[in-house]
Structures are given as C-alpha cells and as structure tokens.
Design a protein around this motif. Structure first.
Motif, mmCIF file in Angstrom:
data_model
loop_
_atom_site.group_PDB
_atom_site.id
_atom_site.type_symbol
_atom_site.label_atom_id
_atom_site.label_comp_id
_atom_site.label_asym_id
_atom_site.label_seq_id
_atom_site.Cartn_x
_atom_site.Cartn_y
_atom_site.Cartn_z
ATOM 1 N N ALA A 103 0.813 -1.215 0.000
ATOM 2 C CA ALA A 103 0.000 0.000 0.000
ATOM 3 C C ALA A 103 0.847 1.266 0.000
ATOM 4 O O ALA A 103 0.409 2.310 -0.506
ATOM 5 N N HIS A 104 2.050 1.204 0.561
ATOM 6 C CA HIS A 104 2.911 2.382 0.638
ATOM 7 C C HIS A 104 3.616 2.689 -0.680
ATOM 8 O O HIS A 104 4.063 3.825 -0.888
ATOM 9 N N VAL A 105 3.755 1.717 -1.578
ATOM 10 C CA VAL A 105 4.524 1.924 -2.810
ATOM 11 C C VAL A 105 3.693 1.748 -4.075
ATOM 12 O O VAL A 105 4.176 2.015 -5.178
ATOM 13 N N ALA A 106 2.439 1.325 -3.934
ATOM 14 C CA ALA A 106 1.612 1.003 -5.099
ATOM 15 C C ALA A 106 1.451 2.185 -6.043
ATOM 16 O O ALA A 106 1.339 2.004 -7.264
ATOM 17 N N HIS A 107 1.441 3.408 -5.489
ATOM 18 C CA HIS A 107 1.229 4.584 -6.337
ATOM 19 C C HIS A 107 2.339 4.755 -7.376
ATOM 20 O O HIS A 107 2.135 5.396 -8.408
ATOM 21 N N ALA A 108 3.510 4.180 -7.110
ATOM 22 C CA ALA A 108 4.643 4.348 -8.012
ATOM 23 C C ALA A 108 4.890 3.132 -8.895
ATOM 24 O O ALA A 108 5.827 3.146 -9.702
ATOM 25 N N LEU A 109 4.056 2.102 -8.743
ATOM 26 C CA LEU A 109 4.250 0.862 -9.509
ATOM 27 C C LEU A 109 2.929 0.439 -10.156
ATOM 28 O O LEU A 109 2.327 -0.573 -9.785
ATOM 29 N N PRO A 110 2.469 1.199 -11.145
ATOM 30 C CA PRO A 110 1.186 0.882 -11.768
ATOM 31 C C PRO A 110 1.244 -0.432 -12.546
ATOM 32 O O PRO A 110 2.274 -0.788 -13.122
ATOM 33 N N ASP A 111 0.144 -1.134 -12.568
ATOM 34 C CA ASP A 111 0.080 -2.420 -13.252
ATOM 35 C C ASP A 111 0.122 -2.277 -14.772
ATOM 36 O O ASP A 111 0.433 -3.240 -15.471
ATOM 37 N N ASP A 112 -0.207 -1.089 -15.279
ATOM 38 C CA ASP A 112 -0.295 -0.908 -16.726
ATOM 39 C C ASP A 112 0.996 -0.355 -17.332
ATOM 40 O O ASP A 112 1.005 0.117 -18.472
ATOM 41 N N ALA A 113 2.097 -0.409 -16.569
ATOM 42 C CA ALA A 113 3.383 0.080 -17.075
ATOM 43 C C ALA A 113 4.490 -0.838 -16.570
ATOM 44 O O ALA A 113 4.351 -1.471 -15.523
#
Length: 222
Positions: A103-113
């Motif tokens: 949850a802390h890093v998800a914003h920087a690791l998108p599934d579509d990239a």
C-alpha cells in the motif's frame, strides 16, 4: 582535426545517497563502530599519511551478501555486480511503521506500465545519522515477494535493515535469499525526489565478507 564528441553524461546531475561514515556513524547495537588510527604520518623520513580502519562492513550505505543471512550464501566479493548498476525508481513511503507494505509503494508501480528493475524506498523525512533507530521501518516480506514476481532484482532502503531491529527470524532477509534479490541498506534519500534514475552502488570485492560499504549515487537519466 576531428572534434571529439562531448560526453553525454557530463551534464547529468548526481545525487550522493551515501551517509557520512566516521566515528559518529550509527551501527546496529553490538556491531563494530567505525574506528580509525594513524599508522604513520607525514614527517621527517615519512612522505605519506597511512591509517588503519576497524569497522563493520554494514556501516553507512552498504550491500548485504547472501552470506549475511545464509550459512552457505555467497560472500559479497562473489556476487554478480549487475544488480548494483542500472535503472532504478525512488519511491517515498515516509513515516511507514513498522513495515513498508504494498500500500505504501503502489502509487509508483502501476500495473499498466513496466516496473523498474531496482526499487529504492525512502521511509524517513530525515535519515537518522546520530543514533541507531531501534524502531526502524522494515519491509513486508509479501512486498518483496511481489517485487521479485515482477522482475525486480534489487531493493534499497534508507533504513538500517529490511527487517525490524528485534527480529530473530529475519523473514524479509529470507525472501531476499530465496528469491535471489540483492539489497542496499542505510541509503540517504533525504533530498531525492520520487522518480527514475540510474543507480551506481558497487560493493567492494571482499572475498570473505558478509557485506560491503558502497558509495551509492543516483544519476539523472537526462
């Protein structure tokens, strides 16, 4: 006369992400602090200064070897250097305790990239430099598993360990061992914005050591 091409890296900014190492550098409680003495000094009959250093290989920014957490693991001088050099992403997870989770890093690791091959996580607003943090933020083993599933080869943190300081099972380190991930600890990411960089953090070729200090730097991609 032909003109030599300009160096394409000359104007690329560098961030030094290695904290200072001296007698005040904190180390894990019970570990060997940095100590330096002069063996010889410049004077009559001696043209040079030469010192002797005693310290843990886990001082300052450092790379753990598999030998650190597995009795049959490779020493740091025998590991492949590839993970310590190349594209990386810095992610901010400031204030997360006790563990950095997905949850802390998800914003920087998108599934579509595509995900970067190396991930450095900033957990402190200002990295502690004067005392060891007994409540240091570790990394969730499930997060490390997920990163490995997506091809990440190295993780880094500004914390002194990827496991809580009082851990006896070292679950995060054991994920590193089992999944072949490399790790950098004690990075100083205080002034580094989130984003993508080139990481340069090569360990020394210490053939029997369980870790090595590194002079870790980030270089702008353009």
């Amino acid at each position: 006369m032909p003109i030599a091409p300009s160096d394409p890296t000359a104007a690329r900014r560098l961030w030094d992400i290695s904290p200072p190492v001296d007698a005040d550098a904190p180390v894990f409680p019970g570990d060997t602090p940095y100590q330096q003495r002069w063996v010889v000094t410049i004077g009559p009959g001696c043209p040079v200064n030469v010192s002797a250093v005693t310290t843990t290989p886990h001082v300052g920014a450092h790379a753990d070897a598999p030998l650190h957490y597995a009795p049959d693991g490779a020493p740091i001088g025998a590991v492949d250097l590839t993970p310590y050099l190349g594209p990386c992403r810095v992610v901010h997870a400031i204030g997360c305790r006790p563990l950095v989770t997905w949850a802390h890093v998800a914003h920087a690791l998108p599934d579509d990239a595509p995900w970067p091959p190396r991930l450095l996580v900033r957990t402190y607003a200002r990295m502690p430099r004067d005392a060891f943090d007994d409540a240091l933020p570790g990394m969730d083993p499930a997060l490390l598993e997920r990163l490995a599933d997506h091809g990440v080869c190295l993780v880094g943190t500004d914390s002194a360990s990827v496991d809580p300081a009082d851990s006896k099972t070292l679950e995060a380190h054991q994920v590193l061992r089992r999944r072949g991930l490399r790790v950098l600890e004690n990075l100083c990411l205080d002034d580094v914005p989130e984003g993508d960089y080139e990481l340069i953090a090569l360990p020394l070729k210490w053939m029997r050591a369980d870790a090595s200090p590194v002079r870790a730097v980030l270089r702008a991609l353009a």
